[in-house]
Design a protein around this motif. Structure first.
Motif, PDB file in Angstrom:
ATOM      1  N   ASN A  55       0.911  -1.149   0.154  1.00 35.26           N
ATOM      2  CA  ASN A  55      -0.019  -0.004  -0.106  1.00 35.26           C
ATOM      3  C   ASN A  55       0.838   1.265  -0.053  1.00 35.26           C
ATOM      4  OD1 ASN A  55      -2.828  -0.908   0.117  1.00 35.26           O
ATOM      5  ND2 ASN A  55      -1.962  -2.169   1.845  1.00 35.26           N
ATOM      6  N   THR A  60      -1.039   7.623  -5.412  1.00 29.68           N
ATOM      7  CA  THR A  60      -2.432   7.584  -4.610  1.00 29.68           C
ATOM      8  C   THR A  60      -2.655   6.688  -3.487  1.00 29.68           C
ATOM      9  OG1 THR A  60      -3.497   6.318  -6.141  1.00 29.68           O
ATOM     10  CG2 THR A  60      -3.547   8.687  -6.529  1.00 29.68           C
ATOM     11  N   ALA A  61      -1.626   5.950  -3.025  1.00 28.90           N
ATOM     12  CA  ALA A  61      -1.609   4.921  -2.013  1.00 28.90           C
ATOM     13  C   ALA A  61      -1.804   5.573  -0.727  1.00 28.90           C
ATOM     14  CB  ALA A  61      -0.458   3.928  -2.026  1.00 28.90           C
ATOM     15  N   PRO A  62      -2.573   4.980   0.307  1.00 29.81           N
ATOM     16  CA  PRO A  62      -2.633   5.661   1.659  1.00 29.81           C
ATOM     17  C   PRO A  62      -1.391   5.870   2.443  1.00 29.81           C
ATOM     18  CG  PRO A  62      -3.445   3.279   1.684  1.00 29.81           C
ATOM     19  CD  PRO A  62      -3.065   3.644   0.137  1.00 29.81           C
ATOM     20  N   GLU A  64       2.982   6.333   2.334  1.00 29.07           N
ATOM     21  CA  GLU A  64       4.164   6.525   1.480  1.00 29.07           C
ATOM     22  C   GLU A  64       5.348   6.573   2.229  1.00 29.07           C
ATOM     23  OE1 GLU A  64       3.823  10.630   0.090  1.00 29.07           O
ATOM     24  OE2 GLU A  64       4.226  11.622   2.066  1.00 29.07           O
ATOM     25  N   ASN A  75       0.047   9.218   3.619  1.00 26.47           N
ATOM     26  CA  ASN A  75       0.068  10.143   2.336  1.00 26.47           C
ATOM     27  C   ASN A  75      -0.879  11.161   2.374  1.00 26.47           C
ATOM     28  OD1 ASN A  75       0.423  10.973  -0.415  1.00 26.47           O
ATOM     29  ND2 ASN A  75       0.270   9.020  -1.619  1.00 26.47           N
ATOM     30  N   LYS A  77      -1.781  13.043  -0.326  1.00 27.15           N
ATOM     31  CA  LYS A  77      -2.466  13.270  -1.631  1.00 27.15           C
ATOM     32  C   LYS A  77      -3.596  12.268  -1.785  1.00 27.15           C
ATOM     33  CE  LYS A  77       2.073  14.401  -3.189  1.00 27.15           C
ATOM     34  NZ  LYS A  77       3.333  14.297  -3.929  1.00 27.15           N
ATOM     35  N   SER A  78      -3.614  11.187  -0.878  1.00 23.92           N
ATOM     36  CA  SER A  78      -4.478   9.950  -1.047  1.00 23.92           C
ATOM     37  C   SER A  78      -5.812  10.540  -0.628  1.00 23.92           C
ATOM     38  CB  SER A  78      -4.050   8.847  -0.291  1.00 23.92           C
ATOM     39  OG  SER A  78      -4.911   7.866  -0.195  1.00 23.92           O
ATOM     40  N   ASN A  79      -6.893  10.342  -1.152  1.00 25.62           N
ATOM     41  CA  ASN A  79      -8.268  10.326  -1.021  1.00 25.62           C
ATOM     42  C   ASN A  79      -8.686   9.648   0.336  1.00 25.62           C
ATOM     43  OD1 ASN A  79      -8.839  12.099  -2.935  1.00 25.62           O
ATOM     44  ND2 ASN A  79      -9.409  10.805  -4.408  1.00 25.62           N
ATOM     45  N   GLU A  80      -8.324   8.430   0.430  1.00 24.76           N
ATOM     46  CA  GLU A  80      -8.681   7.665   1.535  1.00 24.76           C
ATOM     47  C   GLU A  80      -7.984   8.118   2.721  1.00 24.76           C
ATOM     48  OE1 GLU A  80      -8.003   3.022   2.644  1.00 24.76           O
ATOM     49  OE2 GLU A  80      -7.289   3.529   1.048  1.00 24.76           O
ATOM     50  N   THR A  81      -6.612   8.674   2.698  1.00 21.81           N
ATOM     51  CA  THR A  81      -6.078   9.033   3.894  1.00 21.81           C
ATOM     52  C   THR A  81      -6.790  10.327   4.282  1.00 21.81           C
ATOM     53  OG1 THR A  81      -4.177   7.913   3.078  1.00 21.81           O
ATOM     54  CG2 THR A  81      -3.896   9.945   4.704  1.00 21.81           C
TER      55      THR A  81
END
Length: 114
Positions: A55, A60-62, A64, A75, A77-81
């Motif tokens: 991951n 775009t992974a949660p 980094e 991360n 930048k991730s929408n999920e995060t």
């Protein structure tokens, strides 16, 4: 993954500095290990390491990689995060309000969030 929630909560609390795989595994092990259902630390560490590697591959992974080798962080930048940060932030606000109310009443209550 059975440890996803614990990993993300631990990384949220760590902030931008990130944590090593070993420290994340310690936190996850401490959150999940109980007297009646003990789990092996080595298995937890391997599962955490695999999840972090899987991951953190995409932009775009949660999770980094940090600048230092072996450190991971959330991360931004991730929408999920971003969604998780809002959820964790709301939970912290509720716990702080409850703690302040208990201080006013001079009582102590243990909060368990399952």
């Amino acid at each position: 993954m059975k440890y996803k929630k614990e990993i993300l909560e631990t990384l949220y609390e760590a902030g931008n500095d990130g944590l090593s795989v070993h420290k994340i595994a310690i936190h996850v092990h401490n959150q999940r290990n109980t007297l009646f259902s003990p789990i092996d630390f080595d298995n937890v560490r391997i599962d955490v390491q695999r999840w972090l590697l899987a991951n953190s591959r995409h932009s775009t992974a949660p999770v980094e990689h940090c600048e230092k080798r072996g450190l991971y962080r959330l991360n931004p930048k991730s929408n999920e995060t971003q969604k998780l940060m809002l959820q964790f932030g709301e939970n912290n606000d509720k716990n702080e309000d409850t703690y302040k109310d208990n201080q006013k009443n001079n009582t102590q209550i243990l909060l368990f969030d399952f």
